[in-house]
Design a protein around this motif. Structure first.
Motif, mmCIF file in Angstrom:
data_model
loop_
_atom_site.group_PDB
_atom_site.id
_atom_site.type_symbol
_atom_site.label_atom_id
_atom_site.label_comp_id
_atom_site.label_asym_id
_atom_site.label_seq_id
_atom_site.Cartn_x
_atom_site.Cartn_y
_atom_site.Cartn_z
ATOM 1 N N LEU A 1 0.823 -1.212 0.000
ATOM 2 C CA LEU A 1 0.000 0.000 0.000
ATOM 3 C C LEU A 1 0.858 1.263 0.000
ATOM 4 C CD1 LEU A 1 -0.440 1.776 2.887
ATOM 5 C CD2 LEU A 1 -1.420 -0.404 3.614
ATOM 6 N N THR A 2 2.078 1.151 0.535
ATOM 7 C CA THR A 2 2.955 2.320 0.616
ATOM 8 C C THR A 2 3.617 2.616 -0.725
ATOM 9 O OG1 THR A 2 3.383 1.788 2.932
ATOM 10 C CG2 THR A 2 4.866 3.359 1.896
ATOM 11 N N VAL A 3 4.153 1.592 -1.378
ATOM 12 C CA VAL A 3 4.825 1.831 -2.662
ATOM 13 C C VAL A 3 3.814 2.233 -3.732
ATOM 14 C CG1 VAL A 3 6.763 0.306 -2.127
ATOM 15 C CG2 VAL A 3 4.759 -0.629 -3.305
ATOM 16 N N LYS A 4 2.565 1.800 -3.600
ATOM 17 C CA LYS A 4 1.521 2.234 -4.541
ATOM 18 C C LYS A 4 1.293 3.744 -4.445
ATOM 19 C CE LYS A 4 -1.057 -2.110 -4.847
ATOM 20 N NZ LYS A 4 -2.304 -2.835 -4.453
ATOM 21 N N ARG A 5 1.644 4.316 -3.315
ATOM 22 C CA ARG A 5 1.506 5.764 -3.120
ATOM 23 C C ARG A 5 2.856 6.467 -3.251
ATOM 24 N NH1 ARG A 5 -2.160 2.779 -0.853
ATOM 25 N NH2 ARG A 5 -4.325 3.489 -0.778
ATOM 26 N N ASP A 6 3.811 5.739 -3.805
ATOM 27 C CA ASP A 6 5.127 6.293 -4.170
ATOM 28 C C ASP A 6 5.980 6.728 -2.992
ATOM 29 O OD1 ASP A 6 4.731 5.906 -6.905
ATOM 30 O OD2 ASP A 6 3.585 7.764 -7.069
ATOM 31 N N PHE A 7 5.791 6.116 -1.832
ATOM 32 C CA PHE A 7 6.684 6.313 -0.696
ATOM 33 C C PHE A 7 7.672 5.152 -0.615
ATOM 34 C CE2 PHE A 7 3.029 8.787 0.896
ATOM 35 C CZ PHE A 7 3.662 9.913 1.418
ATOM 36 N N ASN A 8 8.786 5.398 0.057
ATOM 37 C CA ASN A 8 9.631 4.304 0.517
ATOM 38 C C ASN A 8 9.037 3.772 1.816
ATOM 39 O OD1 ASN A 8 11.782 4.663 -1.495
ATOM 40 N ND2 ASN A 8 12.087 6.619 -0.455
ATOM 41 N N ALA A 9 9.222 2.497 2.071
ATOM 42 C CA ALA A 9 8.676 1.888 3.284
ATOM 43 C C ALA A 9 9.783 1.201 4.071
ATOM 44 C CB ALA A 9 7.591 0.872 2.939
ATOM 45 N N SER A 10 9.677 1.305 5.397
ATOM 46 C CA SER A 10 10.615 0.631 6.286
ATOM 47 C C SER A 10 9.817 0.102 7.466
ATOM 48 C CB SER A 10 11.701 1.606 6.746
ATOM 49 O OG SER A 10 12.656 0.951 7.554
ATOM 50 N N PHE A 11 10.340 -0.949 8.097
ATOM 51 C CA PHE A 11 9.556 -1.638 9.118
ATOM 52 C C PHE A 11 10.371 -1.903 10.381
ATOM 53 C CE2 PHE A 11 8.125 -2.573 4.885
ATOM 54 C CZ PHE A 11 6.756 -2.292 4.964
ATOM 55 N N GLY A 12 9.843 -1.454 11.516
ATOM 56 C CA GLY A 12 10.443 -1.743 12.805
ATOM 57 C C GLY A 12 9.649 -2.844 13.474
ATOM 58 N N VAL A 13 10.203 -4.043 13.523
ATOM 59 C CA VAL A 13 9.465 -5.222 14.002
ATOM 60 C C VAL A 13 10.001 -5.616 15.375
ATOM 61 C CG1 VAL A 13 8.714 -7.551 13.451
ATOM 62 C CG2 VAL A 13 9.257 -5.946 11.593
ATOM 63 N N GLY A 14 9.104 -5.768 16.338
ATOM 64 C CA GLY A 14 9.523 -6.011 17.708
ATOM 65 C C GLY A 14 9.134 -7.351 18.275
ATOM 66 N N THR A 15 7.974 -7.398 18.956
ATOM 67 C CA THR A 15 7.532 -8.586 19.676
ATOM 68 C C THR A 15 7.508 -9.826 18.778
ATOM 69 O OG1 THR A 15 6.150 -7.148 21.048
ATOM 70 C CG2 THR A 15 5.722 -9.496 21.172
ATOM 71 N N PHE A 16 7.124 -9.664 17.530
ATOM 72 C CA PHE A 16 7.046 -10.784 16.589
ATOM 73 C C PHE A 16 8.398 -11.469 16.416
ATOM 74 C CE2 PHE A 16 7.310 -12.083 12.003
ATOM 75 C CZ PHE A 16 6.448 -13.173 12.080
ATOM 76 N N LEU A 17 9.482 -10.727 16.625
ATOM 77 C CA LEU A 17 10.817 -11.306 16.483
ATOM 78 C C LEU A 17 11.365 -11.838 17.803
ATOM 79 C CD1 LEU A 17 12.476 -8.692 14.084
ATOM 80 C CD2 LEU A 17 11.548 -10.945 13.485
ATOM 81 N N THR A 18 11.204 -11.093 18.886
ATOM 82 C CA THR A 18 11.896 -11.435 20.138
ATOM 83 C C THR A 18 11.007 -12.086 21.197
ATOM 84 O OG1 THR A 18 11.523 -9.216 21.034
ATOM 85 C CG2 THR A 18 13.571 -9.573 19.800
ATOM 86 N N ASN A 19 9.713 -12.256 20.905
ATOM 87 C CA ASN A 19 8.845 -12.930 21.882
ATOM 88 C C ASN A 19 7.794 -13.768 21.164
ATOM 89 O OD1 ASN A 19 7.701 -13.698 24.328
ATOM 90 N ND2 ASN A 19 7.868 -11.648 25.202
ATOM 91 N N ASP A 20 8.249 -14.535 20.188
ATOM 92 C CA ASP A 20 7.381 -15.413 19.399
ATOM 93 C C ASP A 20 7.731 -16.856 19.731
ATOM 94 O OD1 ASP A 20 5.640 -16.499 17.571
ATOM 95 O OD2 ASP A 20 6.868 -16.009 15.818
ATOM 96 N N TYR A 21 7.008 -17.427 20.692
ATOM 97 C CA TYR A 21 7.305 -18.769 21.202
ATOM 98 C C TYR A 21 6.047 -19.640 21.190
ATOM 99 C CZ TYR A 21 11.814 -17.063 22.922
ATOM 100 O OH TYR A 21 13.083 -16.542 23.006
ATOM 101 N N LYS A 22 6.264 -20.937 21.225
ATOM 102 C CA LYS A 22 5.183 -21.909 21.352
ATOM 103 C C LYS A 22 5.220 -22.542 22.737
ATOM 104 C CE LYS A 22 3.887 -21.514 17.031
ATOM 105 N NZ LYS A 22 2.589 -20.897 16.677
#
Length: 412
Positions: A336-357
């Protein structure tokens, strides 16, 4: 577990960049912070509380090492004066942090209460490290139905999907990590995988980590700019009507050539947009925007409209997303961001450091804590945060209502 924090740099970059700005603009301000457990059914036992106390007490012994000091001095936006200040700083948790375990039931579980009080320029460092200590204590002594098995490969898999997909990603997981060990497993695996993918010609990249300690340890860029705390404090001191404009102005005085990504939702995006577009030259100078709550599609559309009105090419601007991201969500937001001609960047937190079973049932997720520590007062004035997500509103309800009326925000 008292060693869950082993370096004063084991925190998010924006705690240090904000501390430098506070040192310049508000060196004498006194503040307090409020802890909230947004997962109130997840309570604490005495062993976890004892470990939290030990971990907090150990913060008093943390100090910059010569290598860490040299690393900070190598960052172009960090001044020698600030490094000298941080080198001399010793936290005093015995007088600045209050901890208690209250309303303990027959099952031995109770509610954790945390308060922080002192000079803003010192106590600003507690938030992220306290949250990391609290989370590790909980998952060491209360919920132990999990293990590290598979964490390295899971982190590699996520890095592959995101980077091979052409995305620019930063690891933002310190504050809600399950443990320091788990965090290190993840960031080492992601860094190694990113290096391999870059050598293979992947178009995406791991831009870095918000954790300054791991950035130093692994020789990757520290990433981050500013948090809601900055605008919250300034609004309480200088007034809410144009708090965003004042916060941007003061920030740019400290960082005229770096870290110019504007956080947009401290009091909802409505007053932010009004202040932002009122200074077209600032719109041109700042590198982009961070979207942390609300509807990202509407956000991107509103941002594009403002840039177009001012005559700015959105291809030169970046939207950084940081609101509860996972792999699928990152790709949706990228599209949705590139369709509006912006650059996009992502800061990902809990999904990386607290994703357990769960160890007992690997088909079921092990739920992370949802905790926050927010600025509660500054120089005797109450602080609030509104957000574009009603569940993230914090502060005295009466002050919240008053500010909403002042800013013309409907009281939903």
């Amino acid at each position: 577990m008292a060693n869950s924090i082993v370096s004063i740099l084991d925190s998010d970059l924006y705690k240090f960049t904000m501390q430098q700005a506070v040192l310049q603009h508000f060196p004498d301000s006194e503040v307090s912070y409020r802890f909230t457990n947004r997962s109130p059914s997840m309570k604490f036992n005495q062993k976890s509380f004892d470990d939290i106390q030990a971990g907090v007490a150990r913060l008093a012994s943390l100090a910059l090492t010569p290598d860490e000091e040299a690393f900070l001095r190598s960052l172009p936006y960090i001044t020698s004066e600030y490094v000298d200040f941080l080198s001399a700083l010793r936290l005093n948790p015995s007088s600045q942090v209050d901890l208690s375990l209250e309303n303990v039931g027959p099952d031995g579980l109770g509610e954790l209460h945390v308060g922080v009080r002192g000079k803003w320029v010192e106590t600003i460092l507690y938030e992220v490290q306290l949250m990391a200590i609290i989370s590790e204590a909980y998952f060491t002594h209360v919920d132990t139905d999990w293990s590290y098995e598979g964490q390295e490969e899971l982190a590699r898999q996520k890095a592959r999907e995101l980077i091979q997909g052409g995305l620019t990603v930063s690891e933002f997981g310190t504050r809600r990590r399950r443990s320091r060990k788990g965090h290190e497993i993840v960031i080492r695996a992601m860094t190694d995988e990113a290096n391999k993918l870059t050598a293979e010609g992947a178009t995406g990249k791991l831009a870095g980590t918000s954790n300054v300690h791991f950035a130093h340890l692994l020789s990757i860029p520290p990433v981050g700019t500013v948090a809601h705390e900055w605008t919250m404090g300034i609004a309480a001191l200088r007034g809410y009507r144009h708090a965003n404009a004042i916060a941007l102005q003061l920030w740019e005085q400290t960082y005229p050539n770096h870290l110019l990504i504007a956080l947009t939702d401290t009091f909802t995006t409505k007053p932010f947009w009004e202040d932002f577009k009122a200074d077209p030259e600032r719109v041109k100078r700042w590198q982009g925007l961070r979207q942390d709550s609300g509807d990202p599609t509407r956000f991107a559309e509103d941002a594009k409209k403002i840039y177009q009105e001012i005559g700015v090419d959105t291809k030169t601007k970046t939207i950084v997303y940081s609101d509860s991201l996972n792999t699928q969500r990152c790709f949706e937001l990228h599209d949705l961001t590139v369709k509006r001609d912006f650059n996009a960047s992502f800061g990902v937190g809990t999904f990386l450091t607290n994703d357990y079973k769960k160890l007992s049932d690997p088909s079921e997720s092990s739920k992370p804590l949802n905790i926050v520590i927010k600025l509660a007062s500054i120089d005797g004035r109450e602080c609030i945060k509104l957000s574009d997500d009603l569940t993230k509103t914090t502060g005295n309800p009466e002050v919240v209502k008053k500010v909403k009326r002042e800013l013309g925000i409907p009281d939903a």
